[in-house]
Scaffold this active site. Structure first.
Site, PDB file in Angstrom:
ATOM      1  N   HIS A 158       0.808  -1.232   0.000  1.00 39.74           N
ATOM      2  CA  HIS A 158       0.000   0.000   0.000  1.00 39.74           C
ATOM      3  C   HIS A 158       0.834   1.272   0.000  1.00 39.74           C
ATOM      4  O   HIS A 158       0.271   2.370  -0.046  1.00 39.74           O
ATOM      5  CB  HIS A 158      -0.947   0.028   1.200  1.00 39.74           C
ATOM      6  CG  HIS A 158      -0.236   0.213   2.512  1.00 39.74           C
ATOM      7  ND1 HIS A 158       0.073   1.444   3.025  1.00 39.74           N
ATOM      8  CD2 HIS A 158       0.242  -0.676   3.400  1.00 39.74           C
ATOM      9  CE1 HIS A 158       0.696   1.302   4.184  1.00 39.74           C
ATOM     10  NE2 HIS A 158       0.818   0.025   4.430  1.00 39.74           N
TER      11      HIS A 158
HETATM   12  N1  UDP Z   1      -3.188  -5.711   8.942  1.00 40.38           N
HETATM   13  C1  UDP Z   1      -4.455  -6.231   9.144  1.00 40.38           C
HETATM   14  N2  UDP Z   1      -5.173  -6.665   8.069  1.00 40.38           N
HETATM   15  C2  UDP Z   1      -4.683  -6.643   6.798  1.00 40.38           C
HETATM   16  C3  UDP Z   1      -3.373  -6.118   6.599  1.00 40.38           C
HETATM   17  C4  UDP Z   1      -2.655  -5.652   7.700  1.00 40.38           C
HETATM   18  O1  UDP Z   1      -4.927  -6.300  10.275  1.00 40.38           O
HETATM   19  O2  UDP Z   1      -5.370  -7.052   5.862  1.00 40.38           O
HETATM   20  C5  UDP Z   1      -2.455  -5.192  10.118  1.00 40.38           C
HETATM   21  C6  UDP Z   1      -1.109  -5.805  10.345  1.00 40.38           C
HETATM   22  O3  UDP Z   1      -1.221  -6.970  11.123  1.00 40.38           O
HETATM   23  C7  UDP Z   1      -0.361  -4.700  11.063  1.00 40.38           C
HETATM   24  C8  UDP Z   1      -0.986  -3.443  10.516  1.00 40.38           C
HETATM   25  O4  UDP Z   1      -2.203  -3.829   9.900  1.00 40.38           O
HETATM   26  O5  UDP Z   1      -0.609  -4.746  12.462  1.00 40.38           O
HETATM   27  C9  UDP Z   1      -0.053  -2.816   9.513  1.00 40.38           C
HETATM   28  O6  UDP Z   1      -0.679  -1.769   8.923  1.00 40.38           O
HETATM   29  P1  UDP Z   1      -0.247  -1.137   7.519  1.00 40.38           P
HETATM   30  O7  UDP Z   1       0.483  -2.154   6.710  1.00 40.38           O
HETATM   31  O8  UDP Z   1      -1.479  -0.528   6.956  1.00 40.38           O
HETATM   32  O9  UDP Z   1       0.671   0.072   7.951  1.00 40.38           O
HETATM   33  P2  UDP Z   1       2.230   0.288   8.162  1.00 40.38           P
HETATM   34  O10 UDP Z   1       2.661  -0.620   9.270  1.00 40.38           O
HETATM   35  O11 UDP Z   1       2.910   0.008   6.871  1.00 40.38           O
HETATM   36  O12 UDP Z   1       2.334   1.724   8.548  1.00 40.38           O
END
Ligand code: UDP
Length: 355
Positions: free
Chosen positions: A203
């Site tokens: 994403h």
């Molecule tokens: N996550 C979730 N469902 C999904 C994809 C990710 O619950 O379909 C959770 C994942 O376990 C983690 C968090 O979302 O705890 C990560 O979020 P994201 O990848 O949106 O953000 P980033 O960490 O890259 O800022």
């Protein structure tokens, strides 16, 4: 003490889950949800599943460019901070909500506490990196997940007080793990066997907003042998649909599904052959679960996962990704991000801030 907490997107709901309940045992909390992520798939389910208190204030500010979004959040936060006069403002991670919460509080001369302080990818092209650096330099209390983060802040000579508390996402990963291991429903629904599929997420703006990068991402995902499960983030779905690439993914056997709740996602992650991601949180969760990770970026702020051999950065190079997916994994998996009690330390540090 009265703490005003600002959250707005999926990873922040996970982080707040580790702190809010503990915080409310000792202090008053006003939870503000900016609405950066507002749909049920990225918001409501997390509030319900992880037991986050219902936000006291919701702004519904999503969409627009990063700068527009941040400025609308700032404008919405100023009167709330003025009316509530909290003793501290608590922000998490590296989003527009983080920077807006930190800046609005600092301008109002309210102490700012930043959880997940000190993380650096050293890539200023990432909007998240700008949010991290700016928030750290206006924070009074910098709560770090790792010794590397502490070291980054020392090098930058930040003005606030730096504390190593561990990573709050570890607290939640540990808490949810038994539920995730007991739940094989998501595997059955997607028709995959334990240890026989790759779980993918993507994403980051740098991967999905540029059409050439998006095409390279699709080429990488379709080059992976065996089943790939891809819970599709709304941003990514919109870009894939606009580029007419959904059909190509589906035709290559990539199993697309809507974003999953935390438990369902953890259930899939903990039984995957490997994880392919550009997420920050997912790199770390793969490490905690002992699942090999391949990261579709050329930098990471979670450097220890790479140094320990559990994570490989391949950017969008398909050939490198295929090699990395088949690599031999290290025998050791040291405790890099704390013992799962970071939330307690965050609350204690906040109490000390009030004096
Ligand atoms: N996550 C979730 N469902 C999904 C994809 C990710 O619950 O379909 C959770 C994942 O376990 C983690 C968090 O979302 O705890 C990560 O979020 P994201 O990848 O949106 O953000 P980033 O960490 O890259 O800022």
């Amino acid at each position: 003490m009265k703490v005003l907490t600002v959250i707005g997107n999926r990873p922040q709901f996970v982080k707040a889950a580790a702190v809010s309940r503990l915080l409310r045992e000792r202090h008053e909390e006003i939870l503000v949800h900016t609405g950066q992520h507002y749909d049920d798939e990225l918001s409501t389910i997390f509030v319900e599943e992880l037991g986050i208190p219902r936000p006291e204030r919701e702004f519904g500010i999503g969409g627009g460019s990063n700068t527009e979004q941040t400025s609308r959040m700032l404008a919405a936060l100023v009167p709330v901070i003025e009316a509530d006069r909290p003793d501290a403002v608590l922000v998490y991670g590296d989003t527009n909500s983080t920077l807006a919460g930190g800046l609005a509080a600092a301008q109002a001369r309210i102490p700012v506490a930043h959880v997940e302080a000190g993380m650096r990818s050293f890539d200023r092209a990432m909007p998240e990196e700008l949010n991290r650096v700016l928030t750290d330099h206006l924070s009074d209390l910098l709560l770090c997940p790792s010794p590397t983060a502490v070291e980054n802040l020392r090098r930058e000579a930040v003005a606030g007080r730096v504390e190593l508390v561990g990573d709050v996402m570890v607290d939640i990963a540990q808490l949810i793990r038994p539920r995730a291991l007991a739940d094989d429903g998501p595997l059955r629904e997607l028709g995959v066997e334990p240890g026989a599929y790759v779980l993918a997420t993507a994403h980051r703006a740098g991967n999905v907003d540029d059409p050439d990068r998006l095409a390279a991402l699709v080429a990488l995902l379709t080059a992976v042998p065996g089943p790939v499960v891809l819970p599709v983030h709304p941003r990514t779905r919109a870009r894939l649909e606009a580029a007419g690439l959904i059909a190509q993914l589906a035709a290559a056997g990539v199993r697309l599904c809507p974003p999953l709740g935390y438990v369902a996602f953890a259930a899939l992650l903990s039984r995957a052959r490997a994880v392919l991601t550009d997420s920050g949180g997912v790199q770390k969760e793969a490490y905690l679960a002992g699942i090999p990770c391949v990261t579709m970026r050329d930098t990471t702020e979670w450097v220890e996962t790479v140094e320990s051999g559990w994570n490989v950065l391949v950017d969008l190079d398909s050939a490198a990704a295929l090699v990395a997916l088949d690599r031999v994994m290290p025998a050791e998996r040291p405790e890099l991000y704390g013992d799962g009690r970071a939330g307690e330390r965050v609350v204690a540090a906040l109490g000390a801030l009030a004096g």
